[in-house]
Write a protein that holds these residues in place. Structure first.
Motif, PDB file in Angstrom:
ATOM      1  N   SER A   1      32.697  33.510  38.513  1.00  0.00           N
ATOM      2  CA  SER A   1      32.987  32.509  37.496  1.00  0.00           C
ATOM      3  C   SER A   1      31.711  32.097  36.784  1.00  0.00           C
ATOM      4  O   SER A   1      30.617  32.186  37.356  1.00  0.00           O
ATOM      5  CB  SER A   1      33.624  31.293  38.178  1.00  0.00           C
TER       6      SER A   1
ATOM      7  N   TYR B   1      34.638  31.120  31.929  1.00  0.00           N
ATOM      8  CA  TYR B   1      35.499  32.250  32.242  1.00  0.00           C
ATOM      9  C   TYR B   1      35.456  32.481  33.739  1.00  0.00           C
ATOM     10  O   TYR B   1      34.502  32.093  34.405  1.00  0.00           O
ATOM     11  CB  TYR B   1      35.008  33.536  31.543  1.00  0.00           C
ATOM     12  N   TYR B   2      36.499  33.139  34.255  1.00  0.00           N
ATOM     13  CA  TYR B   2      36.476  33.546  35.638  1.00  0.00           C
ATOM     14  C   TYR B   2      37.115  34.928  35.779  1.00  0.00           C
ATOM     15  O   TYR B   2      37.791  35.407  34.863  1.00  0.00           O
ATOM     16  CB  TYR B   2      37.171  32.523  36.547  1.00  0.00           C
ATOM     17  N   SER B   3      36.864  35.522  36.929  1.00  0.00           N
ATOM     18  CA  SER B   3      37.387  36.859  37.198  1.00  0.00           C
ATOM     19  C   SER B   3      37.852  36.931  38.649  1.00  0.00           C
ATOM     20  O   SER B   3      37.106  36.606  39.562  1.00  0.00           O
ATOM     21  CB  SER B   3      36.298  37.909  36.958  1.00  0.00           C
TER      22      SER B   3
ATOM     23  N   THR C   1      39.827  39.367  34.011  1.00  0.00           N
ATOM     24  CA  THR C   1      39.112  38.157  33.598  1.00  0.00           C
ATOM     25  C   THR C   1      40.085  37.204  32.926  1.00  0.00           C
ATOM     26  O   THR C   1      41.122  37.632  32.399  1.00  0.00           O
ATOM     27  CB  THR C   1      37.960  38.472  32.628  1.00  0.00           C
ATOM     28  N   ASP C   2      39.738  35.917  32.936  1.00  0.00           N
ATOM     29  CA  ASP C   2      40.610  34.933  32.315  1.00  0.00           C
ATOM     30  C   ASP C   2      39.783  33.763  31.812  1.00  0.00           C
ATOM     31  O   ASP C   2      38.678  33.499  32.309  1.00  0.00           O
ATOM     32  CB  ASP C   2      41.674  34.439  33.292  1.00  0.00           C
ATOM     33  N   LYS C   3      40.339  33.073  30.825  1.00  0.00           N
ATOM     34  CA  LYS C   3      39.630  31.950  30.217  1.00  0.00           C
ATOM     35  C   LYS C   3      39.651  30.745  31.127  1.00  0.00           C
ATOM     36  O   LYS C   3      40.640  30.467  31.803  1.00  0.00           O
ATOM     37  CB  LYS C   3      40.291  31.585  28.880  1.00  0.00           C
TER      38      LYS C   3
ATOM     39  N   PRO D   1      36.137  28.463  26.772  1.00  0.00           N
ATOM     40  CA  PRO D   1      35.775  29.863  26.554  1.00  0.00           C
ATOM     41  C   PRO D   1      35.279  30.201  25.146  1.00  0.00           C
ATOM     42  O   PRO D   1      34.712  31.279  24.932  1.00  0.00           O
ATOM     43  CB  PRO D   1      37.103  30.581  26.808  1.00  0.00           C
TER      44      PRO D   1
ATOM     45  N   LYS E   1      31.946  35.665  25.802  1.00  0.00           N
ATOM     46  CA  LYS E   1      32.683  36.825  26.286  1.00  0.00           C
ATOM     47  C   LYS E   1      32.150  37.178  27.664  1.00  0.00           C
ATOM     48  O   LYS E   1      30.991  36.875  27.994  1.00  0.00           O
ATOM     49  CB  LYS E   1      32.478  38.032  25.353  1.00  0.00           C
TER      50      LYS E   1
END
Lengths: 113, 112
Positions: free
Chosen positions: A33, A47-49, A55-57, A61, A65
């Motif tokens: 994150s 953002y996080y993954s 990945t997601d906002k 965000p 990117k």
């Protein structure tokens, strides 16, 4: 030593000049994150993954990117930085089963003039 | 909309006394709460957590209390030590969620 590393630690740049802040973890964590810390606002997620290629906002965000091509790396990209992105940035990682117990990097102080 | 709020930006206590840091939240879907501690020029570090099914969790000098009906949690540090001087962030995790929501932080200063 288990750790999250960020580079650079300090960066001064000008408006519109693309930049990348790298983040790497050696704990084989699925979750990564990015946060920014601003006075009076605490830590806000950018953002996080949850895993590679996922990945997601987060909450803020806009203007950022990210990519997650490898499990250990999660770079933050500012395509066209603006002064309102001047902030202290933290990368964090955690295991999938305890994503809330996050390990943070040392931070990157970014100034956009 | 600040879902996790720490209303005290700063707190100063004497060494050996109790430090109480407070945090309020609004989202009923939060089911896990944490405290992180941050020293200058370092990233935050996880300190202690509590599940919503409990009302207290203790780890050495640190105890976290959760009052679900009031949507309030607090961190007690007893006895406080100068090395506890840091910014403390409250954070909350939503049921089936995948991300944390942090409060604004409280700067704790423990005076020798």
């Amino acid at each position: 030593e288990a750790q999250v590393t960020q580079n650079p630690r300090y960066l001064i740049t000008v408006t519109g000049k693309k930049l990348t802040v790298t983040c790497s973890q050696n704990m084989n964590h699925e979750y990564m994150s990015w946060y920014r810390q601003d006075p009076g606002l605490g830590l806000r997620q950018i953002y996080y993954s949850m895993n590679v290629e996922v990945t997601d906002k987060g909450d803020v965000p806009e203007g950022y990117k990210v990519s997650r091509k490898e499990k250990r790396n999660f770079p933050l990209i500012l395509e066209s930085p603006s002064p309102n992105q001047t902030s202290l940035y933290f990368c964090a990682s955690s295991p999938r089963d305890k994503h809330y117990e996050q390990y943070f990097g040392p931070g990157t102080r970014l100034t956009v003039t | 909309d600040q879902q996790v709020k720490q209303n005290s930006p700063s707190l100063s206590v004497q060494e050996g006394r109790i430090s109480i840091l407070n945090c309020d939240y609004t989202n009923s879907m939060f089911d896990y709460f944490l405290w992180y501690k941050k020293y200058p020029a370092e990233g935050p570090t996880f300190l202690i957590s509590i599940s919503s099914i409990k009302d207290k969790n203790e780890d050495g000098r640190f105890t976290v209390f959760l009052n679900k009906s009031a949507k309030h949690l607090s961190l007690h540090i007893v006895p406080s030590q100068p090395g506890d001087s840091a910014v403390y962030f409250c954070a909350a995790d939503e049921t089936s969620g995948s991300r944390l929501t942090f409060g604004e932080g409280t700067q704790l200063t423990v005076n020798p």
